[in-house]
Design an enzyme around this catalytic site. Structure first.
Site, PDB file in Angstrom:
ATOM      1  CB  SER A 105      10.708 -22.848 -32.405  1.00  0.00           C
ATOM      2  OG  SER A 105      10.876 -24.204 -32.038  1.00  0.00           O
ATOM      3  CE  LYS A 151      10.501 -25.070 -28.509  1.00  0.00           C
ATOM      4  NZ  LYS A 151      11.000 -25.752 -29.723  1.00  0.00           N
ATOM      5  CB  SER A 198      13.151 -25.944 -33.306  1.00  0.00           C
ATOM      6  OG  SER A 198      12.326 -25.247 -34.209  1.00  0.00           O
TER       7      SER A 198
END
Lengths: 492, 101
Positions: A150, A75, A174
């Site tokens: 997310s 990420k 997330s």
């Protein structure tokens, strides 16, 4: 796509060339990325150079590590020296990390090939990746829908079969929510089990890094690699963590609570059906499953206000460092204060600005006790109720997300509707507990027909190995999860 | 609860520049969100110790020694467009009547 453990075993045995693994992963990325937009940046040369170096290590007879040759995507809020670190924000456009995070160091030391930076909601604030300043990612099962967030880029990359493993970060759901929406496994460790060194801070008392994997057994393998003490993060716990990969994947006699407090009208009926079937699978394998009457986790349904007040307050403080002085672009004003206001006002996106406003309000004089302090008190009640439940049970089970993957744009005009995506994942975050989402089938009817559903398992603090072993046992009892067309499998 | 004065004050504290339109939207949205959150006010929390951190156990202390950041100054300065002669260029702060203490 081979699992991470198969790749690593074959590379270690000299049966599989890491250069071939990297080449294949890059070619899957080229073919599938246009459909899902999972990535913000891919440094191909770096991947190939590292794969070649690894091949030489194997050739020399050195042990290439537990993740030898496994392509892992990170990420874009986890630092790798020299690579992008946008956190999905314009305010970090062009920024390159000057040092490497603890988790990336650990992955590289075990022979993983870091392949690309994945998309996310700006500063990890969101449940759909639609808050990314660089365009939303799409769900590999249906590209008109969101992958969740997310860590949506990481989940879409794994769900589309580009890489077997990606890392995400979680503050309120997330990792697990996008994993559930993309039909893959996602694990949030106990708070303090994985170092946050090199993670862009959002809510420091909640943030944890964890794996998103195509196979449940790989989540345990990756957790074992990234977990452990690190003096560079003062909140990272001392001592050893029990191995999750070596923990016995046996559910015989395991006491699992299914709390009624986790189910309200917002939870889709077809999601509940898949979760009930999952409980039957575990029961069949010897687990003792018990529905726990409403009231035992009475404060868990208040997790949304508690979570948004606490995390936004922490974010308001953490994000004060982004003022155009030391990082990224600067929007000049007439005075220093005007420059701060212009840079932050124009380069943060709307959701980040909203949360900074909410958090600053909750911490401000006159409002602090009624909002921030009150939220922390209710957080204590939530944690106590979990502790009491774990005196009788080994695990808590629930759906991961109240619903399946929703359509792009469906919730963007209503911030509170988007916040409700965290309803079932925020409780474990507030209490600092380990929790996994493991695929448990597809919704058969209703608005999420044909889309994946995630089973959430929560353990007591420090029981990460037990949570992951149960996920592994569940997947071996139920069989490999359904895969979408893009993954290369067939949807049931 | 949320009015233009509150938004102006909070935006000032947060050093966020909001356009007049955005200030208006912020009032409506924050008000709406906080109305949903008002349910917390009904919870009995007398004598409950606030929980700022989920884990009570001690973390991993660093050794009591001076660590030198491994990257040279130039590397860090190269991350901003506003470096000059080994310094970070910022606006002047003295004589700036708008600056807050």
């Amino acid at each position: 796509m081979l699992s991470a453990s198969s790749i690593a075993n074959r590379v270690r045995a000299g049966e599989l060339d890491p250069v071939a693994v990297a080449t294949e992963a890059l070619s899957r990325l080229d073919a599938r990325e246009p459909a899902v937009h999972a990535y913000l940046h891919v440094d191909r040369e770096d991947v190939m150079q590292r794969a070649e170096a690894l091949a030489q290590r194997v050739h020399r007879g050195d042990d290439p590590g537990r993740l030898a040759g496994v392509p892992v995507s990170l990420k874009d809020n986890i630092a790798v020296k020299g690579q992008t670190l946008t956190a999905g924000s314009r305010i970090l456009e062009g920024y390159r990390a000057p040092y490497t995070s603890h988790v990336a160091e650990r992955l590289q030391a075990e022979g993983a090939l870091l392949l690309g930076r994945t998309n996310l909601d700006e500063f990890a604030m969101g449940a759909s990746t639609e808050n990314s300043a660089y365009g939303a990612s799409r769900n590999p099962w249906d590209t008109s829908r969101v992958p969740g967030g997310s860590s949506g880029g990481s989940a879409a990359a794994v769900g589309a079969g580009i890489v077997p493993v990606a890392l995400g970060s979680e503050t309120g759901g997330s990792i697990r929510q996008p994993a559930a929406l993309c039909g893959v496994t996602g694990f949030k460790p106990t708070y303090g089990h994985v170092s946050r060194y090199g993670l862009v801070a959002f809510g420091s008392s909640l943030d944890q890094i964890g794996p998103i994997t195509a196979h449940a057994e790989d989540a345990a393998l990756v957790y074992d690699v990234i977990a452990g003490a690190d003096p560079r993060d003062s909140t990272c716990l001392r001592g050893e963590r029990p191995s999750a990969a070596r923990a016995k994947a046996d559910v015989e006699g395991l006491r699992i609570a299914v709390p009624e407090d986790f189910v309200d009208d917002s939870v889709d009926a077809h999601v509940l059906m898949r979760v009930s079937e999952a409980m039957a699978v575990l029961e069949e394998a010897g687990a003792i499953v018990k529905v726990v009457e409403r009231g035992r986790l009475a404060h868990a349904p208040l997790s949304i206000p508690v979570y948004y007040l606490v995390s936004s307050s922490e974010a308001a403080a953490n994000l004060s460092r982004f003022d155009g002085m030391r990082y990224g672009p600067r929007h000049e004003g007439d005075t220093l204060l005007d420059t701060y206001r212009a840079t932050r006002g124009e380069l943060f996106g709307p959701e980040v600005r909203r949360r900074i406003m909410l958090g600053t309000f909750a911490l401000s004089a006159g409002y602090h006790d009624a909002w921030y302090r009150k939220a922390l008190q209710v957080r204590r009640l939530i944690q106590r109720e979990f502790e009491a439940l774990f005196e009788e049970f080994d695990l808590v089970a629930a759906p991961t997300s109240p619903f399946g993957a929703f359509s792009m744009g469906e919730k963007t005009d209503d911030p509170y509707a988007m916040y409700l995506c965290d309803l079932l994942t925020a409780p474990a975050c507030l209490a600092g507990l380990p929790s996994v989402s493991v695929p448990c089938g597809l919704s058969k009817r209703g608005p999420y027909k044909g889309l994946p559903v995630g089973l959430q398992l929560i353990g007591a603090a420090g029981e990460d190995h037990r949570v992951l072993a149960t996920a592994r046992a569940f997947e071996s009892e139920r069989g490999e999860p359904e895969r979408c067309e893009l993954f290369g499998g067939s949807a049931a | 609860m949320i009015d233009p004065d509150v938004v102006r004050r909070v935006a000032g504290l947060a050093r966020l520049g909001l356009s007049p339109e955005e200030s208006e939207t912020t009032i409506t949205q924050l008000q709406g969100i906080l109305e949903h959150f008002e349910v917390l006010g009904e919870v009995e929390t007398e004598g409950v110790e606030p929980l700022a951190h989920a884990v009570d156990e001690p973390g991993t202390p660093g050794a009591d020694e001076i660590l030198v950041f491994p990257e040279p100054q130039d590397t860090l300065l190269s991350l901003t467009e506003h470096a000059r002669e080994g310094f970070l260029v910022v606006q002047r702060i003295l004589g700036d009547s708008d600056a807050e203490g």
